[in-house]
Motif scaffolding. Structure first.
Motif, PDB file in Angstrom:
ATOM      1  N   MET A 104       1.059  -1.158   0.067  1.00 50.99           N
ATOM      2  CA  MET A 104       0.149  -0.043  -0.072  1.00 50.99           C
ATOM      3  C   MET A 104       0.951   1.187   0.069  1.00 50.99           C
ATOM      4  O   MET A 104       2.009   1.296   0.286  1.00 50.99           O
ATOM      5  CB  MET A 104      -0.970  -0.125   1.321  1.00 50.99           C
ATOM      6  CG  MET A 104      -0.260  -0.008   2.482  1.00 50.99           C
ATOM      7  SD  MET A 104      -1.403  -0.129   3.890  1.00 50.99           S
ATOM      8  CE  MET A 104      -1.869  -1.779   3.710  1.00 50.99           C
ATOM      9  N   PRO A 105       0.473   2.427  -0.396  1.00 51.86           N
ATOM     10  CA  PRO A 105       0.999   3.371  -0.284  1.00 51.86           C
ATOM     11  C   PRO A 105       1.674   3.996   1.040  1.00 51.86           C
ATOM     12  O   PRO A 105       0.815   3.457   2.114  1.00 51.86           O
ATOM     13  CB  PRO A 105      -0.018   4.682  -0.900  1.00 51.86           C
ATOM     14  CG  PRO A 105      -0.951   3.927  -1.670  1.00 51.86           C
ATOM     15  CD  PRO A 105      -0.926   2.608  -1.095  1.00 51.86           C
ATOM     16  N   ALA A 106       2.857   4.519   1.309  1.00 55.18           N
ATOM     17  CA  ALA A 106       3.265   4.878   2.713  1.00 55.18           C
ATOM     18  C   ALA A 106       2.366   5.573   3.507  1.00 55.18           C
ATOM     19  O   ALA A 106       2.243   5.211   4.650  1.00 55.18           O
ATOM     20  CB  ALA A 106       4.646   5.702   2.531  1.00 55.18           C
ATOM     21  N   ILE A 107       1.374   6.374   2.961  1.00 58.43           N
ATOM     22  CA  ILE A 107       0.544   7.053   3.818  1.00 58.43           C
ATOM     23  C   ILE A 107      -0.342   6.337   4.479  1.00 58.43           C
ATOM     24  O   ILE A 107      -0.633   6.362   5.648  1.00 58.43           O
ATOM     25  CB  ILE A 107      -0.227   8.388   3.145  1.00 58.43           C
ATOM     26  CG1 ILE A 107      -0.636   9.354   3.865  1.00 58.43           C
ATOM     27  CG2 ILE A 107      -1.157   7.779   2.033  1.00 58.43           C
ATOM     28  CD1 ILE A 107      -1.130  10.643   3.047  1.00 58.43           C
ATOM     29  N   MET A 108      -0.813   5.207   3.733  1.00 63.74           N
ATOM     30  CA  MET A 108      -1.876   4.265   4.346  1.00 63.74           C
ATOM     31  C   MET A 108      -1.205   3.389   5.284  1.00 63.74           C
ATOM     32  O   MET A 108      -1.763   3.121   6.354  1.00 63.74           O
ATOM     33  CB  MET A 108      -2.347   3.462   3.382  1.00 63.74           C
ATOM     34  CG  MET A 108      -3.600   2.559   3.858  1.00 63.74           C
ATOM     35  SD  MET A 108      -4.572   1.663   2.676  1.00 63.74           S
ATOM     36  CE  MET A 108      -5.852   3.071   2.445  1.00 63.74           C
ATOM     37  N   LYS A 109       0.087   2.955   5.149  1.00 62.25           N
ATOM     38  CA  LYS A 109       0.992   2.043   6.028  1.00 62.25           C
ATOM     39  C   LYS A 109       1.035   2.877   7.323  1.00 62.25           C
ATOM     40  O   LYS A 109       1.076   2.430   8.457  1.00 62.25           O
ATOM     41  CB  LYS A 109       2.239   1.726   5.385  1.00 62.25           C
ATOM     42  CG  LYS A 109       3.173   0.956   6.473  1.00 62.25           C
ATOM     43  CD  LYS A 109       2.350  -0.481   7.089  1.00 62.25           C
ATOM     44  CE  LYS A 109       3.343  -1.289   7.652  1.00 62.25           C
ATOM     45  NZ  LYS A 109       4.064  -0.686   8.934  1.00 62.25           N
TER      46      LYS A 109
END
Length: 265
Positions: A104-109
């Protein structure tokens, strides 16, 4: 349903964003309630820091224990507390994102890292037995969760495909996050070939997405093995009576062959 839709894509005109709009619209038209966490629009901070817990720096920062202490004493950062309020309201969680570098994109992680703190989503103990509640139980037990994932590749997906079986690629989220925290996990909605989508195919994709979303309350969850099912030994290894000689992520699904647990009873 009361759905929390957590969304991660930087471009509001993207195909992923259009699918988000179509999915949420379908849920609301069917009478379900939806609230959103649009992480890019919120300018969500994905980085865990001492400020999340009002940690003064005098002692070494133990993220897990300090996050739980902050939870208990009301010192968690305001943006984390706001997401906890959304999760408390929701009975269903949808994480929607494009697959970037097999994740997933880092912002969601970072949303998962900061929001699912110890003592809230994990590290929760049964008050009577003292056991740690996880893998089928936990702080988010009673909720359902799924993922909606856009993928650029349109072929080579699956157990023998060069890109791999994307349900296994998503195992850290489905099993290691959703199931670990106690949520029932519904098979993800994987949308391949999203780099090239005609108007006709977009209509077919959105129709399938609507159908999948509207059946979330009744779709049987992935039959992951519960921690306390009796399928695992004292070191949390699967008993050889189940899938003898086999290994890999698939053995943690119980497809009705749980012979050890049955004989133990």
């Amino acid at each position: 349903m009361r759905v929390l839709w957590v969304f991660a894509h930087p471009e509001p005109r993207s195909l992923t964003a259009q699918l988000r709009t179509a999915g949420i619209t379908a849920l609301r038209e069917a009478g379900h309630e939806v609230i959103e966490s649009d992480l890019y629009a919120m300018n969500w901070n994905p980085v865990v820091t001492a400020e999340d817990f009002a940690h003064d720096g005098a002692e070494r920062l133990d993220v897990a224990n300090e996050s739980e202490a902050a939870l208990r004493t009301g010192r968690l950062a305001a943006d984390i507390r706001a997401e906890h309020e959304k999760l408390a309201w929701a009975d269903t969680v949808v994480l929607h994102f494009p697959l970037w570098w097999y994740g997933m994109p880092a912002i969601m992680k970072g949303w998962l890292d900061r929001v699912l703190v110890q003592g809230y989503a994990y590290g929760v103990r049964d008050p009577e037995s003292g056991r740690t509640r996880r893998y089928g139980d936990g702080g988010l037990a009673g909720k359902r969760a799924t993922a909606v994932v856009s993928v650029g590749a349109h072929t080579g997906l699956g157990p023998r495909g060069i890109h791999g079986d994307l349900t296994e690629v998503l195992f850290p989220l489905l099993h290691g996050t959703f199931f670990y925290t106690g949520m029932e996990v519904i098979e993800p909605v994987i949308i391949p070939g999203t780099n090239r989508v005609s108007h006709e195919r977009f209509a077919a994709i959105t129709a399938d997405l609507r159908a999948r979303l509207l059946t979330l309350p009744t779709t049987p969850p992935i039959p992951y093995r519960h921690q306390d099912s009796g399928d695992y030994d004292a070191d949390w290894n699967l008993h050889q009576a189940n899938h003898p000689g086999a290994s890999g992520l698939g053995i943690h699904r119980n497809n009705g062959e749980s012979r050890w647990a049955a004989s133990a009873r």
